[in-house]
Motif scaffolding. Structure first.
Motif, PDB file in Angstrom:
ATOM      1  N   GLN A 418       0.893  -1.133  -0.152  1.00 43.46           N
ATOM      2  CA  GLN A 418       0.118  -0.008   0.054  1.00 43.46           C
ATOM      3  C   GLN A 418       1.047   1.326   0.078  1.00 43.46           C
ATOM      4  O   GLN A 418       1.519   1.260   0.957  1.00 43.46           O
ATOM      5  CB  GLN A 418      -1.038   0.001   1.285  1.00 43.46           C
ATOM      6  CG  GLN A 418      -1.575   1.323   1.458  1.00 43.46           C
ATOM      7  CD  GLN A 418      -2.758   1.204   2.519  1.00 43.46           C
ATOM      8  OE1 GLN A 418      -3.730   0.309   2.406  1.00 43.46           O
ATOM      9  NE2 GLN A 418      -2.449   1.671   3.609  1.00 43.46           N
ATOM     10  N   ALA A 419       0.730   2.071  -0.925  1.00 46.00           N
ATOM     11  CA  ALA A 419       1.589   3.279  -1.057  1.00 46.00           C
ATOM     12  C   ALA A 419       1.351   4.247   0.122  1.00 46.00           C
ATOM     13  O   ALA A 419       2.148   4.762   0.480  1.00 46.00           O
ATOM     14  CB  ALA A 419       1.405   4.006  -2.498  1.00 46.00           C
ATOM     15  N   GLY A 420       0.084   4.197   0.510  1.00 42.09           N
ATOM     16  CA  GLY A 420      -0.419   5.188   1.668  1.00 42.09           C
ATOM     17  C   GLY A 420      -0.239   6.705   1.035  1.00 42.09           C
ATOM     18  O   GLY A 420      -0.431   7.171   0.219  1.00 42.09           O
ATOM     19  N   PHE A 421       0.390   7.267   2.081  1.00 44.83           N
ATOM     20  CA  PHE A 421       0.901   8.653   1.953  1.00 44.83           C
ATOM     21  C   PHE A 421       2.049   8.696   0.987  1.00 44.83           C
ATOM     22  O   PHE A 421       2.469  10.179   0.574  1.00 44.83           O
ATOM     23  CB  PHE A 421       1.238   9.386   3.421  1.00 44.83           C
ATOM     24  CG  PHE A 421       2.813   8.621   3.956  1.00 44.83           C
ATOM     25  CD1 PHE A 421       3.694   9.419   3.601  1.00 44.83           C
ATOM     26  CD2 PHE A 421       2.541   7.668   4.670  1.00 44.83           C
ATOM     27  CE1 PHE A 421       4.887   8.972   4.162  1.00 44.83           C
ATOM     28  CE2 PHE A 421       3.712   7.144   5.188  1.00 44.83           C
ATOM     29  CZ  PHE A 421       5.053   7.918   4.825  1.00 44.83           C
ATOM     30  N   LYS A 422       2.717   7.819   0.670  1.00 47.74           N
ATOM     31  CA  LYS A 422       3.840   8.075  -0.452  1.00 47.74           C
ATOM     32  C   LYS A 422       3.158   7.862  -1.864  1.00 47.74           C
ATOM     33  O   LYS A 422       3.372   6.619  -2.473  1.00 47.74           O
ATOM     34  CB  LYS A 422       4.893   6.862  -0.362  1.00 47.74           C
ATOM     35  CG  LYS A 422       5.607   6.982   1.257  1.00 47.74           C
ATOM     36  CD  LYS A 422       6.761   5.969   1.187  1.00 47.74           C
ATOM     37  CE  LYS A 422       7.530   6.198   2.623  1.00 47.74           C
ATOM     38  NZ  LYS A 422       8.904   5.245   2.608  1.00 47.74           N
ATOM     39  N   LEU A 423       2.558   8.902  -2.067  1.00 44.21           N
ATOM     40  CA  LEU A 423       1.576   8.972  -3.177  1.00 44.21           C
ATOM     41  C   LEU A 423       2.388   8.732  -4.585  1.00 44.21           C
ATOM     42  O   LEU A 423       2.015   8.316  -5.655  1.00 44.21           O
ATOM     43  CB  LEU A 423       0.955  10.303  -3.511  1.00 44.21           C
ATOM     44  CG  LEU A 423      -0.046  10.364  -2.288  1.00 44.21           C
ATOM     45  CD1 LEU A 423      -0.642  11.853  -2.088  1.00 44.21           C
ATOM     46  CD2 LEU A 423      -1.140   9.342  -2.403  1.00 44.21           C
ATOM     47  N   ASP A 424       3.908   8.831  -4.610  1.00 50.04           N
ATOM     48  CA  ASP A 424       4.705   8.867  -5.678  1.00 50.04           C
ATOM     49  C   ASP A 424       4.929   7.251  -6.206  1.00 50.04           C
ATOM     50  O   ASP A 424       5.602   7.190  -7.017  1.00 50.04           O
ATOM     51  CB  ASP A 424       5.913   9.788  -5.554  1.00 50.04           C
ATOM     52  CG  ASP A 424       6.631   9.556  -4.232  1.00 50.04           C
ATOM     53  OD1 ASP A 424       6.010   8.973  -3.538  1.00 50.04           O
ATOM     54  OD2 ASP A 424       7.769   9.948  -4.424  1.00 50.04           O
ATOM     55  N   LEU A 425       4.836   6.523  -4.962  1.00 53.54           N
ATOM     56  CA  LEU A 425       5.202   5.095  -5.118  1.00 53.54           C
ATOM     57  C   LEU A 425       3.839   4.260  -5.552  1.00 53.54           C
ATOM     58  O   LEU A 425       3.015   4.467  -5.108  1.00 53.54           O
ATOM     59  CB  LEU A 425       5.623   4.358  -3.988  1.00 53.54           C
ATOM     60  CG  LEU A 425       7.006   5.207  -3.307  1.00 53.54           C
ATOM     61  CD1 LEU A 425       7.264   4.394  -1.958  1.00 53.54           C
ATOM     62  CD2 LEU A 425       8.062   4.966  -4.305  1.00 53.54           C
ATOM     63  N   ALA A 426       4.408   3.418  -6.466  1.00 53.02           N
ATOM     64  CA  ALA A 426       3.347   2.199  -6.960  1.00 53.02           C
ATOM     65  C   ALA A 426       3.489   1.034  -6.304  1.00 53.02           C
ATOM     66  O   ALA A 426       4.458   0.772  -5.656  1.00 53.02           O
ATOM     67  CB  ALA A 426       3.325   2.387  -8.384  1.00 53.02           C
ATOM     68  N   THR A 427       2.226   0.161  -6.313  1.00 51.54           N
ATOM     69  CA  THR A 427       2.480  -0.767  -5.570  1.00 51.54           C
ATOM     70  C   THR A 427       3.155  -1.860  -6.587  1.00 51.54           C
ATOM     71  O   THR A 427       3.266  -1.824  -7.618  1.00 51.54           O
ATOM     72  CB  THR A 427       0.951  -1.625  -5.179  1.00 51.54           C
ATOM     73  OG1 THR A 427       0.192  -1.737  -6.561  1.00 51.54           O
ATOM     74  CG2 THR A 427       0.276  -0.679  -4.227  1.00 51.54           C
ATOM     75  N   THR A 428       4.112  -2.973  -5.913  1.00 55.80           N
ATOM     76  CA  THR A 428       4.748  -3.765  -6.735  1.00 55.80           C
ATOM     77  C   THR A 428       4.360  -5.154  -6.317  1.00 55.80           C
ATOM     78  O   THR A 428       4.030  -5.647  -5.272  1.00 55.80           O
ATOM     79  CB  THR A 428       6.360  -3.536  -6.334  1.00 55.80           C
ATOM     80  OG1 THR A 428       6.491  -3.717  -5.162  1.00 55.80           O
ATOM     81  CG2 THR A 428       6.664  -2.095  -6.893  1.00 55.80           C
ATOM     82  N   THR A 429       4.609  -6.144  -7.402  1.00 55.25           N
ATOM     83  CA  THR A 429       4.431  -7.351  -7.143  1.00 55.25           C
ATOM     84  C   THR A 429       5.584  -8.096  -7.119  1.00 55.25           C
ATOM     85  O   THR A 429       6.522  -8.097  -8.081  1.00 55.25           O
ATOM     86  CB  THR A 429       3.474  -7.978  -8.189  1.00 55.25           C
ATOM     87  OG1 THR A 429       2.290  -7.422  -8.153  1.00 55.25           O
ATOM     88  CG2 THR A 429       3.040  -9.407  -7.890  1.00 55.25           C
ATOM     89  N   VAL A 430       5.853  -9.030  -5.888  1.00 56.66           N
ATOM     90  CA  VAL A 430       7.261  -9.780  -5.943  1.00 56.66           C
ATOM     91  C   VAL A 430       6.751 -11.236  -5.799  1.00 56.66           C
ATOM     92  O   VAL A 430       5.772 -11.702  -4.708  1.00 56.66           O
ATOM     93  CB  VAL A 430       7.982  -9.472  -4.819  1.00 56.66           C
ATOM     94  CG1 VAL A 430       9.279 -10.368  -4.415  1.00 56.66           C
ATOM     95  CG2 VAL A 430       8.602  -8.088  -4.896  1.00 56.66           C
ATOM     96  N   ILE A 431       7.061 -12.136  -6.582  1.00 51.61           N
ATOM     97  CA  ILE A 431       6.876 -13.701  -6.391  1.00 51.61           C
ATOM     98  C   ILE A 431       7.839 -14.195  -5.585  1.00 51.61           C
ATOM     99  O   ILE A 431       9.047 -14.200  -5.913  1.00 51.61           O
ATOM    100  CB  ILE A 431       6.892 -14.548  -7.721  1.00 51.61           C
ATOM    101  CG1 ILE A 431       5.906 -14.002  -8.720  1.00 51.61           C
ATOM    102  CG2 ILE A 431       6.588 -15.789  -7.450  1.00 51.61           C
ATOM    103  CD1 ILE A 431       5.966 -14.343  -9.912  1.00 51.61           C
ATOM    104  N   PRO A 432       7.433 -14.453  -4.191  1.00 50.53           N
ATOM    105  CA  PRO A 432       8.431 -15.100  -3.023  1.00 50.53           C
ATOM    106  C   PRO A 432       9.168 -16.232  -3.614  1.00 50.53           C
ATOM    107  O   PRO A 432       8.613 -17.158  -4.261  1.00 50.53           O
ATOM    108  CB  PRO A 432       7.266 -15.165  -2.021  1.00 50.53           C
ATOM    109  CG  PRO A 432       6.165 -14.489  -2.227  1.00 50.53           C
ATOM    110  CD  PRO A 432       6.010 -14.465  -3.734  1.00 50.53           C
ATOM    111  N   LEU A 433      10.348 -16.594  -3.246  1.00 49.56           N
ATOM    112  CA  LEU A 433      11.072 -17.445  -3.288  1.00 49.56           C
ATOM    113  C   LEU A 433      10.766 -18.520  -2.266  1.00 49.56           C
ATOM    114  O   LEU A 433      10.710 -17.981  -1.243  1.00 49.56           O
ATOM    115  CB  LEU A 433      12.697 -17.078  -3.506  1.00 49.56           C
ATOM    116  CG  LEU A 433      12.946 -16.192  -4.578  1.00 49.56           C
ATOM    117  CD1 LEU A 433      14.331 -15.586  -4.460  1.00 49.56           C
ATOM    118  CD2 LEU A 433      12.771 -16.625  -5.942  1.00 49.56           C
ATOM    119  N   LYS A 434      10.996 -19.841  -2.785  1.00 47.26           N
ATOM    120  CA  LYS A 434      10.813 -20.849  -1.527  1.00 47.26           C
ATOM    121  C   LYS A 434      12.162 -21.443  -1.200  1.00 47.26           C
ATOM    122  O   LYS A 434      13.119 -21.609  -1.876  1.00 47.26           O
ATOM    123  CB  LYS A 434      10.095 -22.027  -2.266  1.00 47.26           C
ATOM    124  CG  LYS A 434       8.672 -21.521  -2.743  1.00 47.26           C
ATOM    125  CD  LYS A 434       7.903 -22.716  -3.232  1.00 47.26           C
ATOM    126  CE  LYS A 434       6.572 -22.165  -3.610  1.00 47.26           C
ATOM    127  NZ  LYS A 434       5.621 -23.247  -4.403  1.00 47.26           N
TER     128      LYS A 434
END
Length: 684
Positions: A418-434
């Motif tokens: 959640q970018a929240g108050f950091k409006l200039d950031l976008a959400t990112t998707t990371v595929i966790p390693l096992k």
């Protein structure tokens, strides 16, 4: 009966008079049915000069030091005597039944008004207006809840103690150093340890010796993994360990997942705003305060500038929606929030226990008119507004993945949830390693060099002053400017440096005055006086003893001093050598004899007088027969006509004085500065 209202500046008096319907304007005040609103021009009074106590104190001599008046007394400032006289006449009017102190709501503002009332022997009831913004609503509410002036007697005592301490320490040590070493050497209770902070950082840099070291990292397609602990290694050890760690693949041994929440930052206090404005726009602390003062007084769009708190009082919760609505036409981010009457999400900002005299910097309910703002005013307003809007926005949330690899490498990945108050950031998707996954990579050998400490910027110095307890939010900018203007410190690019003169000064005074410990202790005691926990007389007695000790040490000192500004030119009045002195109007040649007031310009002064032949500006020179104009292009000369002295200021001079007062960062020139300037007889 009418009430006499004393504001600190003409611009503030005009605003108060409008709200109080005192619409009849005269030269020195506004009048109406119930109120007469007048103003000071910063300080109208100052502590008396040494010669005002004893005639023998006029001459600068080690024999008369230390100067310790039995009781500190005040006197009018010459340039503003007319305004003081006008207030005195108003105070004596039969239809005046009481007074309201409406100067700045702080220690120095209290001193401005109390000195006036004390000097005039005002014996009618006095109340205090204490507000944190200049909007019409705030003024009306403040006058509806006036408090007895005696509630602020401790604050007045602290202000008197501060002025006395600066006079005793600053004037005595400065005079002792100046006389002993025959140069203008300004020392002070706060400015000298502030100079010491800059010098201490420079000393760390000068003693720094860079060292080469090596680190190891693992380059993978999922990012760079660091060796656990990131050890600094010698070349041979790094090369050997690299061979041992190099492999075809590396296995993920463990996986750790951690959610991190970050709340929006609290509103600015003055010091943090000055720090960020210096880092972002290279504004000096003084410039930031001046811009902020304009936003507060002229445009009424921000709350009281000289605050040391980042928190808000709980009663402000009810006003936040109105403030958000006021800025919604100016700031697009605020419009949707105002439309749905969004509540404050960052509830931790409301904390009465962490608010002292004033709360954090936030917008007022006044709708901003951006077309009136200068570019620099807009930058400061936007910084305050950004922090304010952040209070209505949710937390920034990220998930951190930490993978422990074979070979003792650590790989980290971050996913923005959640970018929240950091409006200039976008959400990112990371595929966790096992766990158990094999990663291919190459071990890199990284050559690095230890970095020297950086010189103090103005932003860094402000942080250090706050941390060490030097000065207050209201005074730190002026302290830095005094050090620069006195030639003890200079701005070099984006950082500050101690001049050769400043370096020598730090060696000539007692180390107790060059380090923050003693001054911080005194500043804490001033706050204790303001809180009623310490008696003013006990503090002053301590200061008098410290002054005596500091002066004795200067007298006994056998240290050498070299005046780098001394020239080979000779004073025509007394025969002493002339010294170069930088001023706002250029470089002057000033007599090095402290009891001689001769000075002249080093370089010809370019005037607005035009050459009759080529019409270019002429310079002014001095000769045996007086001053004359000369054209440097045609060599034509013209005698300067005699200029009759003016006993009264003309309208232009009065307008310039009022403009200067309305733009001043401080309520007025300090008593110490007045004393030094008058005693030394040197005008910039």
């Amino acid at each position: 009966m009418k009430t006499l209202v004393i504001a600190e500046k003409p611009s503030v008096a005009e605003s108060l008079a409008r709200v109080l319907q005192a619409t009849q304007k005269s030269r020195h005040y506004y009048s109406g049915g119930d109120y007469i609103v007048t103003w000071s021009l910063g300080h109208l009074l100052t502590l008396k000069m040494p010669e005002d106590y004893k005639s023998e104190w006029q001459e600068w001599s080690l024999d008369t030091l230390p100067l310790l008046p039995d009781k500190m007394q005040i006197k009018p400032l010459p340039k503003t005597r007319a305004q003081l006289k006008a207030i005195g006449e108003l105070a004596k009017r039969q239809d005046i039944g009481s007074a309201v102190i409406a100067t700045d709501a702080g220690r120095e503002g209290e001193l401005v008004a109390r000195w006036i009332l004390d000097y005039l022997h005002f014996d009618k009831p006095v109340k205090r207006l204490w507000i944190s913004s200049q909007t019409d609503k705030a003024v009306r509410d403040g006058f509806a809840h006036l408090r007895p002036s005696k509630d602020y007697d401790d604050l007045y005592a602290a202000a008197q103690a501060r002025a006395t301490a600066d006079w005793l320490v600053g004037l005595n040590v400065t005079r002792a150093l100046t006389v002993k070493y025959n140069d203008s050497l300004s020392a002070g209770r706060v400015q000298t340890p502030t100079l010491g902070l800059v010098a201490a950082q420079a000393e760390k840099i000068s003693h720094f010796v860079p060292e080469t070291y090596y680190t190891l990292s693992l380059q993978t397609k999922h990012g760079e993994a660091q060796l656990n602990g990131n050890p600094h290694l010698a070349l041979a050890a790094a090369q050997q360990q690299r061979k041992q760690l190099q492999a075809d693949s590396y296995q993920i041994m463990t996986v750790k997942e951690k959610s991190k929440h970050q709340k929006a930052p609290l509103p600015y206090d003055l010091t943090e705003l000055q720090k960020d404005a210096n880092q972002r726009y290279q504004f000096s602390a003084k410039k930031t305060l001046s811009l902020l003062q304009t936003l507060y007084e002229r445009y009424k769009v921000v709350t009281y500038p000289r605050t040391d708190s980042k928190y808000l009082t709980s009663d402000l919760q009810a006003t936040m929606t109105e403030r958000l609505a006021a800025v919604s036409r100016y700031e697009p981010l605020a419009k949707p929030l105002a439309g749905k009457k969004a509540p404050v999400i960052q509830k931790q900002v409301f904390n009465d226990a962490k608010v002292t005299d004033h709360y954090g910097l936030i917008p007022t309910e006044q709708m901003p008119q951006p077309e009136l703002f200068s570019n620099d005013e807009k930058k400061i307003y936007d910084m305050i507004l950004g922090r304010f809007i952040g209070l209505f926005l949710p937390d920034y949330i990220e998930t951190q993945f930490t993978y422990q690899l074979s070979g003792d490498f650590v790989l980290k990945q971050t996913q923005v949830i959640q970018a929240g108050f950091k409006l200039d950031l976008a959400t990112t998707t990371v595929i966790p390693l096992k766990s158990g996954t094999q990663l291919k990579g190459n071990v890199a050998l990284n050559k690095q060099l230890t970095q020297a400490p950086k010189p103090l910027s103005e932003a860094n110095l402000l942080v250090q002053m706050e941390k060490k307890g030097l000065g207050t939010p209201a005074t730190r900018a002026e302290i830095i400017e005094k050090l620069v203007n006195s030639g003890l410190m200079e701005r070099v690019g984006t950082h500050l440096a101690v001049t050769p003169k400043g370096q020598q000064l730090l060696k000539l005074v007692n180390p107790r005055l060059t380090t923050p410990d003693l001054t911080a202790k005194w500043e804490q005691q001033l706050e204790q006086i303001a809180q009623g926990k310490l008696q003013k007389r006990d503090f002053i007695q301590q200061i008098r003893q410290a002054t005596t000790d500091l002066v004795k040490e200067v007298k006994r000192s056998s240290a050498d001093y070299k005046d780098f500004n001394l020239t080979m030119k000779v004073c025509p009045t007394c025969g002493a050598k002339l010294r170069e002195k930088s001023t706002r109007n250029g470089v002057l040649l000033v007599c090095s004899n402290q009891n001689c007031d001769y000075y002249r310009r080093r370089d010809p002064k370019v005037t607005n007088h035009r050459c009759p032949q080529c019409h270019k500006k002429m310079v002014m020179l001095s000769g045996e027969k007086g001053d004359y104009f000369k054209c440097t292009h045609c060599n034509i000369t013209e005698k300067v006509g005699d200029v009759k002295s003016k006993k009264r200021m003309n309208k232009g001079e009065e307008r310039r004085l009022l403009q200067k007062v309305n733009q001043d960062d401080e309520p007025g020139e300090s008593a110490l500065a007045q004393a030094l300037k008058a005693a030394m007889g040197k005008q910039d």
